[in-house]
Design an enzyme around this catalytic site. Structure first.
Site, mmCIF file in Angstrom:
data_model
loop_
_atom_site.group_PDB
_atom_site.id
_atom_site.type_symbol
_atom_site.label_atom_id
_atom_site.label_comp_id
_atom_site.label_asym_id
_atom_site.label_seq_id
_atom_site.Cartn_x
_atom_site.Cartn_y
_atom_site.Cartn_z
ATOM 1 N N ASN A 116 0.924 17.787 16.026
ATOM 2 C CA ASN A 116 0.809 17.028 14.782
ATOM 3 C C ASN A 116 1.592 15.715 14.834
ATOM 4 O OD1 ASN A 116 -0.358 19.407 14.001
ATOM 5 N ND2 ASN A 116 0.988 19.773 12.258
ATOM 6 N N GLY A 171 9.447 13.632 11.102
ATOM 7 C CA GLY A 171 10.068 12.302 10.968
ATOM 8 C C GLY A 171 10.747 11.914 12.268
ATOM 9 N N ASP A 230 -2.286 20.428 5.567
ATOM 10 C CA ASP A 230 -1.019 20.497 6.315
ATOM 11 C C ASP A 230 0.074 21.080 5.406
ATOM 12 O OD1 ASP A 230 0.697 19.983 8.454
ATOM 13 O OD2 ASP A 230 1.154 17.953 7.764
HETATM 14 P P1 13P Z 1 5.815 13.756 12.333
HETATM 15 O O1 13P Z 1 5.736 13.032 11.039
HETATM 16 O O2 13P Z 1 7.208 13.917 12.802
HETATM 17 O O3 13P Z 1 4.925 13.169 13.377
HETATM 18 O O4 13P Z 1 5.304 15.248 12.061
HETATM 19 C C1 13P Z 1 3.978 15.466 11.667
HETATM 20 C C2 13P Z 1 3.731 16.881 11.330
HETATM 21 O O5 13P Z 1 4.266 17.790 11.924
HETATM 22 C C3 13P Z 1 2.774 17.177 10.260
HETATM 23 O O6 13P Z 1 2.771 18.511 9.904
#
Ligand code: 13P
Length: 287
Positions: A229, A178, A84
């Site tokens: 995600n 977040g 990621d």
């Molecule tokens: P969140 O932590 O907001 O769910 O986002 C996750 C994300 O986009 C990982 O790349």
């Protein structure tokens, strides 16, 4: 066996649902996501940020753990192990460690450099049978030290990157990593529509899945988002369940301090969050 995310996202795009990427942090997280995916017969993508990879002592440890766990738990659904927000160097480390998918987050580079590095990685991933995610625009907020200002993607830049042959494209559309602030104006569906018009059938990725209202998730899927995600929401569920256990004094009753007991409510809470997301994204029964 780990698979590239290509096939599962192609099917998701055609079937108008999305596959969840759930970020993992440790053994409990990995187990919770894999068991839920298997139970719900859903394809799944395990996301590993560079910070989480480092925390788990390195990408080789992560790949070995995930592969062994899938074998021992007899996981039959398609699982992709995905880097990621990878740096250029991180991408090569994951290719070497045996990941099946990577994201090269070239959004911090000028577009010409993003294109140059992405072109190179497209070639390597094709040779290895891996999937590659690229990013245009930036996802707002901070994730594991990766900070984005949240600029919306330029649809022409999206087309330039999509034409290089990446598997999937993350386009910034006002989404934030977040928790969303109370005054967040929502996803920019106008930008998403413009991006879709330029990139055609390319599966689109929605980052910052935590806290996006259900109707927006559904609309995003209807406009070509095939991968969503989620990271923070599992962390919040885990923390809340663990706090409740400790506040109820359960860790000091009998052998409640046993890590297998102490970490169980949090692990179950992750499973519940993953289940809810898979149901919302429509990936249940699609394995
Ligand atoms: P969140 O932590 O907001 O769910 O986002 C996750 C994300 O986009 C990982 O790349």
């Amino acid at each position: 066996m780990l698979v590239s995310a290509e096939e599962m996202l192609k099917k998701a795009k055609e079937g108008k649902y999305a596959v969840g990427q759930f970020n993992i942090n440790n053994l409990e997280w990995t187990k919770a996501v894999l068991l839920t995916a298997e139970e719900l017969k859903s394809p799944v993508i395990l996301g590993v940020s560079e910070g989480a990879g480092k925390y788990m002592t390195g990408f080789k440890t992560v790949a070995a753990m995930v592969k062994a766990m899938m074998e021992e738990l007899k996981i039959t659904v398609p699982v992709a192990l995905h880097l990621d927000h990878g740096t250029y160097e991180g991408c090569y480390k994951c290719i070497e460690a045996g990941f099946s998918s990577i994201m090269f987050d070239g959004s911090h580079y000028p577009i010409a450099e993003n294109i140059e590095k992405t072109t190179e990685l497209v070639k390597v991933c094709k040779e290895k049978g891996m999937s590659l995610e690229a990013e245009v625009g930036s996802i707002g907020g901070e994730e594991d030290g990766v900070v984005g200002l949240g600029e919306c993607a330029d649809p022409n830049e999206c087309k330039a990157i999509a034409d290089l042959g990446v598997t999937m494209l993350a386009a910034g559309i006002g989404n934030i990593h977040g928790k969303y602030p109370a005054n967040w104006p929502g996803l920019r569906f106008d930008v998403l529509e413009d991006v879709k018009a330029k990139v055609g059938d390319m599966p689109l990725v929605l980052h910052g899945g935590t806290g996006i209202p259900e109707d927006m998730i559904k609309k995003a899927i209807s406009l070509g988002v095939a991968k969503i995600n989620v990271n923070t929401e599992c962390q919040l569920s885990f923390a809340e369940a663990t706090r409740k256990y400790i506040e109820a004094g359960k860790d000091v009753q009998g052998k409640g301090y046993d890590p297998r007991k102490l970490l169980l409510p949090g692990t179950e809470a992750i499973k519940q969050t993953v289940r809810e997301k898979m149901e919302l994204f429509g990936s249940v029964g699609k394995a």
